[in-house]
Design a protein around this motif. Sequence first.
Motif, PDB file in Angstrom:
ATOM      1  N   GLU A  11      17.816  64.453  -6.705  1.00 36.72           N
ATOM      2  CA  GLU A  11      17.870  63.088  -6.190  1.00 36.72           C
ATOM      3  C   GLU A  11      16.797  62.212  -6.839  1.00 36.72           C
ATOM      4  OE1 GLU A  11      18.594  61.967  -1.898  1.00 36.72           O
ATOM      5  OE2 GLU A  11      18.136  64.099  -1.668  1.00 36.72           O
ATOM      6  N   TRP A  26      20.879  61.927 -11.577  1.00 36.30           N
ATOM      7  CA  TRP A  26      21.616  62.008 -10.314  1.00 36.30           C
ATOM      8  C   TRP A  26      22.877  61.129 -10.354  1.00 36.30           C
ATOM      9  CZ3 TRP A  26      21.579  65.184  -6.296  1.00 36.30           C
ATOM     10  CH2 TRP A  26      22.179  64.785  -5.101  1.00 36.30           C
ATOM     11  N   ARG A  35      25.750  62.985 -12.229  1.00 37.50           N
ATOM     12  CA  ARG A  35      25.876  64.402 -11.856  1.00 37.50           C
ATOM     13  C   ARG A  35      27.279  64.952 -12.086  1.00 37.50           C
ATOM     14  NH1 ARG A  35      24.806  61.270  -7.456  1.00 37.50           N
ATOM     15  NH2 ARG A  35      26.150  61.354  -5.616  1.00 37.50           N
TER      16      ARG A  35
END
Length: 521
Positions: A414, A419, A422
């Motif tokens: 995170e 992120w 992803r």
Amino acid sequence: MISKIVILDGYTDEPAGLGVPPYINTYPRLVAGAVWNRVKDADIKYWTIDDARRNFGLFIKQARENQLLVVIGGAEVPGKYLGGKPLSIQELETILLLTKDVNRILIGPAASHGFGSGGGNIAVETGRLRNLFTEIVRGDPEIYIDELMQYGFEKARPWLLRENYELADKAFRLGAKIVLQHPNYGRNLVVEIETYRGCSRWITGGCSFCIEPRHGRPLMRSLKGIIEEVEALYRLGVRHIRLGKQPDILAYMARDIGKQVFPRPDPEVIERLFQGIRNVAPGLITLHIDNVNPGTIVHYPEESIRILKTIVKYHTPGDVAALGIESFDEKVVNINNLKVYPDEALEAIRLINRVGRERGWNGMPHLLPGINLIYGLPGESRNTYHMNLEYLTKIIREGLMVRRLNIRRVAVLENTPLWLRRDEVEYLLKKYRDLYRFHRVRVMQLFDKIMLKRILPPGTILYYLIAEKKSSSHTIARFPGSYPIAVKVKGEIPLWSILAVRVKGYSAKSVSGEPISLRNL
């Protein structure tokens, strides 16, 4: 008032900072020190997750009988460990279910970047853990604990970050005595020392996958604060120290840090740091470093050479300058804002070899580079594997030495740029899974074994190895410190013995040897 506390150390592994035994990271000392700063007679019981596994009933009983359970966790960097096994999300859920009537807080990288579960995985989002804890501390632990002890849960602010190290320095000194409860204390316990927080490359966002630039502008800790903490630990009997809690030791107190992507190092400050540590802790058996930014070396070779020579002057042989190269593929470097291009990385490896390859008193070269390579980054292709192998082959042909090569699949955390990509990372990890496995095996065959033979020729005698683990046919012994080589000795050696061993054979990741002396620790 909260005066009875249990700390569960689920271990942490960050780009800057290791807390898997035999290491203890900064978090337990910050928590304990902040408590004792406000409540001098507070009863704090420290458990590692491995001890809790071995005595689970007693651990749960103690946790229920106390007022606060502090869970430290976040193995955010993929790794395999001889000394311990980090807390898993399944174990955490079980512990929280059995202690539901106790106030629980989560501290460490898991609280701010999700609960990592190793390379090739997406971290468990912090939001999924929110209802399991009284509080998740995204900020600095000593500030939250300080407010908690004064004002209670209603007014303590879990998001606050330190603006200076005044409270942290006090907590580090007061919390030093928590090491007395660590199972490795008096054996091979290595204490991780923080020198500063944050990455100089935060200006451009830093590497796509890394959590260090998310701390913002780098914040330096004073020489006085570091040296006084080492002195406190030394008086408690700690003999193994690593200056590892920073992304680049060369950048400590660097000129224009926070203003330049690669700030100019200050060799005089580093000299005062190491000299100051040796003055207050003259009997240290281990004094090591961890991370070095190869980009700093490339941009400032003269200053870097001076600093590396200072490290060699004061440290312990067998030291490793871990270089976050990540990839020798220029496309991957550009897309992920990595630190150096392939030829620059090679030049950094050459320079460290030039300064540190001489052998020291314990049989190891003084200071060698370590290489990190990460797979699953955006821009990766089959050519990435080809380029990485090509540059590893160049290292071999030039006669250079590399202490260790970490090949890992990326962990997606995170609050990092990765992120947001992803799904793309998951696709790449799946697409090249078989190629990754083949590449790892080939590298172990072509690179790792050659390096071990180069670093430790047959007949090399290694001094001050500590027997750590037994198997049915042999005992594994290692040096305390950075990335120690595993040495397999035939037969049963009493655990925690100190050995001198003559090197005889090699496998991909370890050597075998015969003991020539042995004594109790």
